[in-house]
Motif scaffolding. Structure first.
Motif, PDB file in Angstrom:
ATOM      1  N   ASP A 131       0.878  -1.181   0.000  1.00 11.97           N
ATOM      2  CA  ASP A 131       0.000   0.000   0.000  1.00 11.97           C
ATOM      3  C   ASP A 131       0.906   1.218   0.000  1.00 11.97           C
ATOM      4  OD1 ASP A 131      -2.906  -0.888   0.266  1.00 11.97           O
ATOM      5  OD2 ASP A 131      -1.934  -2.088   1.823  1.00 11.97           O
ATOM      6  N   SER A 132       0.973   1.882  -1.147  1.00 13.28           N
ATOM      7  CA  SER A 132       1.938   2.968  -1.339  1.00 13.28           C
ATOM      8  C   SER A 132       1.604   4.176  -0.470  1.00 13.28           C
ATOM      9  CB  SER A 132       1.956   3.397  -2.806  1.00 13.28           C
ATOM     10  OG  SER A 132       2.257   2.286  -3.625  1.00 13.28           O
ATOM     11  N   ALA A 133       2.649   4.925  -0.168  1.00  9.80           N
ATOM     12  CA  ALA A 133       2.464   6.141   0.628  1.00  9.80           C
ATOM     13  C   ALA A 133       1.562   7.129  -0.108  1.00  9.80           C
ATOM     14  CB  ALA A 133       3.820   6.777   0.912  1.00  9.80           C
ATOM     15  N   ASP A 134       0.753   7.830   0.654  1.00  2.87           N
ATOM     16  CA  ASP A 134      -0.120   8.869   0.093  1.00  2.87           C
ATOM     17  C   ASP A 134       0.006  10.105   0.974  1.00  2.87           C
ATOM     18  OD1 ASP A 134      -2.017  10.486  -0.993  1.00  2.87           O
ATOM     19  OD2 ASP A 134      -3.702   9.115  -0.688  1.00  2.87           O
ATOM     20  N   PRO A 135       0.999  10.965   0.667  1.00  8.21           N
ATOM     21  CA  PRO A 135       1.235  12.140   1.529  1.00  8.21           C
ATOM     22  C   PRO A 135       0.106  13.165   1.470  1.00  8.21           C
ATOM     23  CG  PRO A 135       2.652  12.204  -0.411  1.00  8.21           C
ATOM     24  CD  PRO A 135       1.981  10.866  -0.408  1.00  8.21           C
ATOM     25  N   GLN A 136      -0.756  13.095   0.432  1.00  7.45           N
ATOM     26  CA  GLN A 136      -1.821  14.083   0.280  1.00  7.45           C
ATOM     27  C   GLN A 136      -3.122  13.657   0.960  1.00  7.45           C
ATOM     28  OE1 GLN A 136      -0.796  16.882  -1.037  1.00  7.45           O
ATOM     29  NE2 GLN A 136       1.173  15.843  -1.401  1.00  7.45           N
ATOM     30  N   ARG A 137      -3.138  12.434   1.503  1.00  3.14           N
ATOM     31  CA  ARG A 137      -4.398  11.955   2.077  1.00  3.14           C
ATOM     32  C   ARG A 137      -4.799  12.798   3.285  1.00  3.14           C
ATOM     33  NH1 ARG A 137      -5.140   6.157   4.961  1.00  3.14           N
ATOM     34  NH2 ARG A 137      -4.061   7.365   6.578  1.00  3.14           N
ATOM     35  N   GLN A 138      -6.082  13.060   3.385  1.00  3.77           N
ATOM     36  CA  GLN A 138      -6.641  13.816   4.506  1.00  3.77           C
ATOM     37  C   GLN A 138      -7.567  12.911   5.329  1.00  3.77           C
ATOM     38  OE1 GLN A 138      -5.775  16.879   5.355  1.00  3.77           O
ATOM     39  NE2 GLN A 138      -4.367  16.982   3.577  1.00  3.77           N
ATOM     40  N   PRO A 139      -7.635  13.045   6.622  1.00  3.84           N
ATOM     41  CA  PRO A 139      -6.993  14.129   7.414  1.00  3.84           C
ATOM     42  C   PRO A 139      -5.531  13.863   7.745  1.00  3.84           C
ATOM     43  CG  PRO A 139      -8.267  12.724   8.854  1.00  3.84           C
ATOM     44  CD  PRO A 139      -8.513  12.213   7.463  1.00  3.84           C
ATOM     45  N   LEU A 140      -5.040  12.594   7.493  1.00  2.60           N
ATOM     46  CA  LEU A 140      -3.646  12.287   7.785  1.00  2.60           C
ATOM     47  C   LEU A 140      -3.003  11.610   6.584  1.00  2.60           C
ATOM     48  CD1 LEU A 140      -4.009  10.840  11.401  1.00  2.60           C
ATOM     49  CD2 LEU A 140      -3.024  13.070  10.783  1.00  2.60           C
ATOM     50  N   PRO A 141      -1.729  11.878   6.318  1.00  6.99           N
ATOM     51  CA  PRO A 141      -1.037  11.173   5.231  1.00  6.99           C
ATOM     52  C   PRO A 141      -0.958   9.677   5.533  1.00  6.99           C
ATOM     53  CG  PRO A 141       0.220  13.072   5.977  1.00  6.99           C
ATOM     54  CD  PRO A 141      -0.866  12.865   6.984  1.00  6.99           C
ATOM     55  N   ARG A 142      -0.890   8.863   4.468  1.00  4.00           N
ATOM     56  CA  ARG A 142      -0.709   7.429   4.666  1.00  4.00           C
ATOM     57  C   ARG A 142       0.751   7.074   4.449  1.00  4.00           C
ATOM     58  NH1 ARG A 142      -3.904   3.349   0.881  1.00  4.00           N
ATOM     59  NH2 ARG A 142      -2.200   3.783  -0.585  1.00  4.00           N
ATOM     60  N   PRO A 143       1.355   6.311   5.367  1.00  2.00           N
ATOM     61  CA  PRO A 143       2.743   5.889   5.168  1.00  2.00           C
ATOM     62  C   PRO A 143       2.820   4.770   4.130  1.00  2.00           C
ATOM     63  CG  PRO A 143       1.862   4.924   7.169  1.00  2.00           C
ATOM     64  CD  PRO A 143       0.797   5.849   6.639  1.00  2.00           C
ATOM     65  N   ASP A 144       4.023   4.467   3.694  1.00  2.00           N
ATOM     66  CA  ASP A 144       4.256   3.337   2.801  1.00  2.00           C
ATOM     67  C   ASP A 144       4.248   2.050   3.645  1.00  2.00           C
ATOM     68  OD1 ASP A 144       5.420   2.561  -0.071  1.00  2.00           O
ATOM     69  OD2 ASP A 144       6.459   1.377   1.453  1.00  2.00           O
ATOM     70  N   ILE A 145       3.365   1.134   3.297  1.00  2.00           N
ATOM     71  CA  ILE A 145       3.194  -0.085   4.096  1.00  2.00           C
ATOM     72  C   ILE A 145       3.288  -1.296   3.180  1.00  2.00           C
ATOM     73  CG2 ILE A 145       1.637  -1.382   5.610  1.00  2.00           C
ATOM     74  CD1 ILE A 145       0.431   1.296   6.459  1.00  2.00           C
ATOM     75  N   ARG A 146       4.164  -2.227   3.540  1.00  2.00           N
ATOM     76  CA  ARG A 146       4.386  -3.426   2.731  1.00  2.00           C
ATOM     77  C   ARG A 146       4.501  -4.636   3.659  1.00  2.00           C
ATOM     78  NH1 ARG A 146       7.425  -1.367  -2.513  1.00  2.00           N
ATOM     79  NH2 ARG A 146       6.752   0.806  -2.370  1.00  2.00           N
TER      80      ARG A 146
END
Length: 526
Positions: A131-146
């Motif tokens: 699950d790739s990082a999503d720095p633009q996600r609101q309300p919190l960014p998503r980290p890169d998770i593998r």
């Protein structure tokens, strides 16, 4: 007898062990002859050395590529094939199983080693998820998770009595654990020690030939229970695989659960493998069904974990005819040697106890022939079966109980009352399908494998196979000891969050250097 010098001692990390422990011998079940050489139980020091070597080897094996593990598995298969003449001589001598069975079981053993080799060489079994990082996600960014499956560590395998090759030293548990990247310590079954030693020598030769660390594999003998207990309780051991009785499996489960750090025990245990004969099929082909069931119950002297111990048959004239045909066949069947005198004695005792339960009729008079099993057949009403839990106890050997059902509703009640099973079988024709549908649904809750119009004896080694089931058929209904999914028992999922690409396992790196199938942001990709 063989081209290989049998030494009668444990094989610890590729080196032969000591002769000081308590001794025991293999025995020819057909003749009662004590076989040479004497075998010596592993000492406490040998147990400790085997585990420490395995613990030291575990990081190396976990890092090895699927290609390297595949090469080891194929090398083991080649070494076993090179030992064919030895193994095909030893198996009948120690087990009273026919030479054809030894040859067939060796074929299955090398086949499943090569099956797992192909699985790990391809590599997608690790079930990589990204699950790739999503720095633009609101309300919190998503980290890169593998995440992916990673080897557990040292595994202890208990060899089975009834499959001296396919479920023993080089059997499916060993193959799947090595494929996952886990070192293996086998506690040899004392009923066929020479077969175990010869198979272990083949594995050790392959380990050395492929340049794997010595702790990749060890074989330990024991005249009693102490070595097995010590292995299960050792803090460096990470999992246990067992095939055998419910009592034996449960004892190992309790030992493992009582550890300061509990570990999983993947135990394949007891099962009566019910067969449900449906009315239309019975009317159309009762004679063929009798022949089919008789052959399945007596196959391998009933010493298959999938042998049909319960036959649910409709009341009425067609059911009577099937019962009588089975009684004729069972009566005409001779006693045959079992794997050990102890197994034969327990079979005779179990059959005797079954015949003494109120409402049970012996269709074939129980008899005991020393070291052998006399086929037994019993009958009871479905109402009595539903009222007496003891009728669900397994009698390991060529014994079966016919349960006569008065109605479709009563047949469903019998199915609903069953404990966990390895298999459940329906013999049905097209006219039976309406009644079979709810029965099939019930049996899917009870058994790991549901068959139609076949017999449960004979377990195909393939990707889709399930050989397990709810307790007491196995200790974990989510697992299988046959088929490629068996590898999942010896791995755990590890998640890597925000780890730089260069430090990730190859299966999780961004460019997918292994070319495996991965779940990337919810979509399967290569």
């Amino acid at each position: 007898m063989t081209n290989y010098l049998l030494r009668g001692v444990s094989l610890v990390g590729g080196a032969y062990g000591e002769t000081g422990g308590a001794s025991f011998h293999g025995v020819n079940p057909a003749s009662g002859e004590t076989l040479a050489p004497a075998y010596h139980s592993a000492s406490a020091a040998e147990v400790e050395r085997a585990v420490q070597l395995a613990a030291a080897a575990a990081p190396d094996l976990a890092r090895r590529s699927g290609t390297e593990r595949a090469a080891l598995l194929r090398a083991i298969a080649e070494e076993l094939e090179a030992a064919r003449s030895d193994l095909e001589a030893l198996v009948p001598l120690e087990t009273a199983l026919p030479a054809a069975r030894a040859a067939g079981e060796l074929g299955r053993t090398v086949g499943q080693l090569r099956l797992f080799a192909g699985l790990v060489e391809e590599g997608s079994w690790v079930d990589a998820r990204i699950d790739s990082a999503d720095p633009q996600r609101q309300p919190l960014p998503r980290p890169d998770i593998r995440s992916l499956r990673r080897a557990l560590g040292p595994v202890v395998v208990f060899g089975a009595s009834n499959f001296p090759l396919a479920f023993s030293v080089a059997g499916g548990d060993t193959a799947s654990a090595l494929a996952a990247g886990c070192p293996v310590i086998v506690k040899a079954h004392p009923a066929h020690p020479a077969t175990g030693e010869r198979a272990a020598a083949a594995i050790a030769a392959a380990v050395a030939r492929c340049g794997f660390p010595p702790g990749t594999f060890s074989l330990l003998f024991d005249a009693g229970l102490e070595v097995g207990k010590a292995l299960v309780q050792h803090p460096a051991v990470r999992a246990v695989a067992f095939t055998g009785s419910t009592a034996g499996g449960r004892a190992l489960m309790d030992l493992a659960a009582a550890r300061p750090q509990p570990i999983p025990v993947f135990a394949e245990m007891g099962s009566i493998n019910p067969v449900f004969v449906m009315p239309a099929a019975l009317a159309a082909r009762g004679a063929a069904i009798a022949e089919q069931l008789h052959a399945s119950v007596l196959q391998g002297v009933g010493q298959f974990c999938t042998s049909p111990g319960l036959l649910v048959v409709p009341a009425g004239a067609d059911g009577d005819a099937l019962r009588d045909a089975l009684r004729t066949r069972f009566t005409a069947s001779s006693a045959a040697p079992m794997l050990t005198a102890g197994i034969a004695g327990r079979h005779a005792q179990g059959a005797q106890e079954l015949g003494h339960i109120d409402g049970v009729t012996a269709l074939v008079a129980p008899a005991q022939v020393r070291g052998c099993a006399q086929p037994n057949l019993f009958e009871v009403s479905a109402a009595r079966f539903l009222a007496e839990p003891a009728l669900q106890e397994e009698v390991f050997g060529p014994t079966s109980l016919i349960v006569r059902s008065d109605s479709a509703a009563q047949t469903l009640a019998v199915a609903a009352s069953l404990q966990g099973q390895l298999t459940a079988t329906l013999l049905a024709d097209a006219a039976d399908e309406a009644a079979a549908a709810p029965l099939l649904e019930l049996l899917a809750d009870v058994a790991g494998r549901v068959l139609m119009n076949g017999v449960p004896t004979g377990v195909e080694v393939c990707a889709a196979m399930v050989h397990g089931g709810p307790y007491p058929a196995s200790s974990d209904a989510r697992s299988t000891s046959v088929g490629t999914a068996a590898i999942e028992r010896f791995a755990r999922r590890v998640c890597y969050q925000n780890v730089p690409d260069a430090l990730l396992p190859p299966a999780l790196q961004q460019d997918n250097p292994l070319g495996i199938a991965r779940l990337v942001n919810g979509v399967v990709k290569r």
